[in-house]
Write a protein that holds these residues in place. Structure first.
Motif, mmCIF file in Angstrom:
data_model
loop_
_atom_site.group_PDB
_atom_site.id
_atom_site.type_symbol
_atom_site.label_atom_id
_atom_site.label_comp_id
_atom_site.label_asym_id
_atom_site.label_seq_id
_atom_site.Cartn_x
_atom_site.Cartn_y
_atom_site.Cartn_z
ATOM 1 N N ALA A 25 0.839 -1.205 0.000
ATOM 2 C CA ALA A 25 0.000 0.000 0.000
ATOM 3 C C ALA A 25 0.869 1.247 0.000
ATOM 4 O O ALA A 25 0.576 2.219 -0.702
ATOM 5 C CB ALA A 25 -0.929 -0.007 1.206
ATOM 6 N N ARG A 26 1.937 1.227 0.760
ATOM 7 C CA ARG A 26 2.844 2.397 0.797
ATOM 8 C C ARG A 26 3.462 2.639 -0.578
ATOM 9 O O ARG A 26 3.543 3.778 -1.035
ATOM 10 C CB ARG A 26 3.916 2.163 1.846
ATOM 11 N N LYS A 27 3.892 1.572 -1.244
ATOM 12 C CA LYS A 27 4.462 1.716 -2.589
ATOM 13 C C LYS A 27 3.417 2.235 -3.577
ATOM 14 O O LYS A 27 3.686 3.143 -4.365
ATOM 15 C CB LYS A 27 5.008 0.369 -3.090
ATOM 16 N N LEU A 28 2.227 1.648 -3.547
ATOM 17 C CA LEU A 28 1.162 2.051 -4.458
ATOM 18 C C LEU A 28 0.717 3.489 -4.214
ATOM 19 O O LEU A 28 0.543 4.260 -5.164
ATOM 20 C CB LEU A 28 -0.035 1.101 -4.318
ATOM 21 N N LEU A 29 0.558 3.865 -2.947
ATOM 22 C CA LEU A 29 0.150 5.228 -2.635
ATOM 23 C C LEU A 29 1.246 6.234 -2.992
ATOM 24 O O LEU A 29 0.948 7.345 -3.445
ATOM 25 C CB LEU A 29 -0.228 5.339 -1.161
ATOM 26 N N GLY A 30 2.502 5.857 -2.811
ATOM 27 C CA GLY A 30 3.604 6.726 -3.218
ATOM 28 C C GLY A 30 3.610 6.932 -4.726
ATOM 29 O O GLY A 30 3.801 8.051 -5.218
ATOM 30 N N PHE A 31 3.364 5.863 -5.468
ATOM 31 C CA PHE A 31 3.292 5.952 -6.926
ATOM 32 C C PHE A 31 2.129 6.857 -7.343
ATOM 33 O O PHE A 31 2.269 7.719 -8.213
ATOM 34 C CB PHE A 31 3.119 4.549 -7.526
ATOM 35 N N ALA A 32 0.970 6.678 -6.708
ATOM 36 C CA ALA A 32 -0.203 7.502 -7.021
ATOM 37 C C ALA A 32 0.055 8.967 -6.674
ATOM 38 O O ALA A 32 -0.374 9.869 -7.401
ATOM 39 C CB ALA A 32 -1.424 6.983 -6.265
ATOM 40 N N TRP A 33 0.777 9.209 -5.583
ATOM 41 C CA TRP A 33 1.106 10.583 -5.181
ATOM 42 C C TRP A 33 1.958 11.259 -6.252
ATOM 43 O O TRP A 33 1.721 12.402 -6.624
ATOM 44 C CB TRP A 33 1.838 10.573 -3.838
ATOM 45 N N VAL A 34 2.960 10.537 -6.749
ATOM 46 C CA VAL A 34 3.825 11.091 -7.800
ATOM 47 C C VAL A 34 3.009 11.389 -9.062
ATOM 48 O O VAL A 34 3.159 12.450 -9.671
ATOM 49 C CB VAL A 34 4.988 10.129 -8.120
ATOM 50 N N LYS A 35 2.121 10.469 -9.444
ATOM 51 C CA LYS A 35 1.297 10.675 -10.640
ATOM 52 C C LYS A 35 0.352 11.858 -10.460
ATOM 53 O O LYS A 35 0.120 12.612 -11.399
ATOM 54 C CB LYS A 35 0.488 9.420 -10.979
ATOM 55 N N ALA A 36 -0.194 12.034 -9.266
ATOM 56 C CA ALA A 36 -1.173 13.104 -9.024
ATOM 57 C C ALA A 36 -0.519 14.474 -8.848
ATOM 58 O O ALA A 36 -1.051 15.473 -9.324
ATOM 59 C CB ALA A 36 -2.010 12.772 -7.789
ATOM 60 N N GLU A 40 7.769 13.816 -5.637
ATOM 61 C CA GLU A 40 7.970 12.674 -4.740
ATOM 62 C C GLU A 40 7.233 12.945 -3.429
ATOM 63 O O GLU A 40 7.108 14.098 -3.020
ATOM 64 C CB GLU A 40 9.460 12.468 -4.462
ATOM 65 N N PRO A 41 6.763 11.878 -2.768
ATOM 66 C CA PRO A 41 6.118 12.077 -1.466
ATOM 67 C C PRO A 41 7.105 12.677 -0.470
ATOM 68 O O PRO A 41 8.302 12.389 -0.532
ATOM 69 C CB PRO A 41 5.726 10.664 -1.024
ATOM 70 N N PRO A 42 6.623 13.519 0.424
ATOM 71 C CA PRO A 42 7.543 14.112 1.405
ATOM 72 C C PRO A 42 8.116 13.030 2.333
ATOM 73 O O PRO A 42 7.378 12.211 2.860
ATOM 74 C CB PRO A 42 6.668 15.096 2.189
ATOM 75 N N ILE A 43 9.429 13.035 2.481
ATOM 76 C CA ILE A 43 10.090 12.067 3.348
ATOM 77 C C ILE A 43 9.806 12.412 4.808
ATOM 78 O O ILE A 43 9.514 11.547 5.612
ATOM 79 C CB ILE A 43 11.612 12.043 3.080
ATOM 80 N N SER A 47 9.039 18.583 8.191
ATOM 81 C CA SER A 47 10.077 19.504 7.747
ATOM 82 C C SER A 47 9.463 20.844 7.319
ATOM 83 O O SER A 47 8.434 20.872 6.647
ATOM 84 C CB SER A 47 10.836 18.894 6.565
ATOM 85 N N PRO A 48 10.105 21.944 7.687
ATOM 86 C CA PRO A 48 9.600 23.259 7.266
ATOM 87 C C PRO A 48 9.679 23.467 5.753
ATOM 88 O O PRO A 48 9.022 24.361 5.213
ATOM 89 C CB PRO A 48 10.491 24.261 8.000
ATOM 90 N N GLU A 49 10.448 22.635 5.065
ATOM 91 C CA GLU A 49 10.555 22.743 3.602
ATOM 92 C C GLU A 49 9.324 22.192 2.896
ATOM 93 O O GLU A 49 9.111 22.447 1.715
ATOM 94 C CB GLU A 49 11.807 22.017 3.116
ATOM 95 N N VAL A 50 8.491 21.433 3.594
ATOM 96 C CA VAL A 50 7.263 20.867 3.040
ATOM 97 C C VAL A 50 6.120 21.779 3.452
ATOM 98 O O VAL A 50 5.962 22.100 4.631
ATOM 99 C CB VAL A 50 7.030 19.431 3.581
ATOM 100 N N SER A 51 5.318 22.203 2.460
ATOM 101 C CA SER A 51 4.203 23.103 2.786
ATOM 102 C C SER A 51 3.188 22.394 3.684
ATOM 103 O O SER A 51 3.077 21.166 3.672
ATOM 104 C CB SER A 51 3.525 23.586 1.508
ATOM 105 N N MET A 52 2.439 23.193 4.430
ATOM 106 C CA MET A 52 1.438 22.647 5.345
ATOM 107 C C MET A 52 0.382 21.866 4.559
ATOM 108 O O MET A 52 -0.002 20.772 4.950
ATOM 109 C CB MET A 52 0.766 23.779 6.124
ATOM 110 N N GLY A 53 -0.061 22.398 3.432
ATOM 111 C CA GLY A 53 -1.069 21.723 2.619
ATOM 112 C C GLY A 53 -0.579 20.382 2.095
ATOM 113 O O GLY A 53 -1.320 19.391 2.100
ATOM 114 N N GLU A 54 0.667 20.360 1.639
ATOM 115 C CA GLU A 54 1.232 19.106 1.134
ATOM 116 C C GLU A 54 1.373 18.077 2.258
ATOM 117 O O GLU A 54 1.054 16.902 2.073
ATOM 118 C CB GLU A 54 2.585 19.360 0.484
ATOM 119 N N TYR A 58 -0.724 14.651 2.242
ATOM 120 C CA TYR A 58 -0.006 13.379 2.249
ATOM 121 C C TYR A 58 -0.454 12.515 3.433
ATOM 122 O O TYR A 58 -0.681 11.316 3.284
ATOM 123 C CB TYR A 58 1.500 13.631 2.308
ATOM 124 N N ALA A 59 -0.613 13.142 4.595
ATOM 125 C CA ALA A 59 -1.052 12.397 5.784
ATOM 126 C C ALA A 59 -2.449 11.815 5.577
ATOM 127 O O ALA A 59 -2.710 10.658 5.929
ATOM 128 C CB ALA A 59 -1.040 13.308 7.008
#
Length: 95
Positions: A25-36, A40-43, A47-54, A58-59
């Motif tokens: 599921a993690r692999k599939l959801l990560g792939f879907a996140w990249v396509k959408a 790349e999904p936030p690691i 991190s302050p480098e990742v926007s609040m909305g993103e 993602y959560a």
């Protein structure tokens, strides 16, 4: 008399099914996140480098996606396991 406690075989099978489901599921959801999103999904969503909305998006995607995958796969696996156990009992009755 029916035993409400799951047998040891189901505990092992259920645990393995859970691990494989979470990984897939993690692999599939990560792939879907990249396509959408095209990114790349936030690691580290904290991190302050990742926007609040993103981070929130993602959560939500990961939380809902992982939960749905676990429910569907666990129910299917348990149904098949119970079916197999019932078949095994009819073929080789216990003494």
């Amino acid at each position: 008399m029916a035993d409400d406690k799951p047998d040891i075989a189901w505990r092992v099978v259920g645990g393995l099914v859970g691990l494989v489901t979470a990984w897939a599921a993690r692999k599939l959801l990560g792939f879907a996140w990249v396509k959408a999103t095209g990114k790349e999904p936030p690691i580290d969503p904290d991190s302050p480098e990742v926007s609040m909305g993103e981070a929130i998006g993602y959560a939500v995607v990961m939380g809902v996606g992982m939960s749905v995958a676990q429910i569907v796969v666990n129910r299917t696996a348990k149904k098949r396991y119970d079916s197999w156990r019932a078949l095994k009992r009819t073929v080789t009755p216990e003494s």
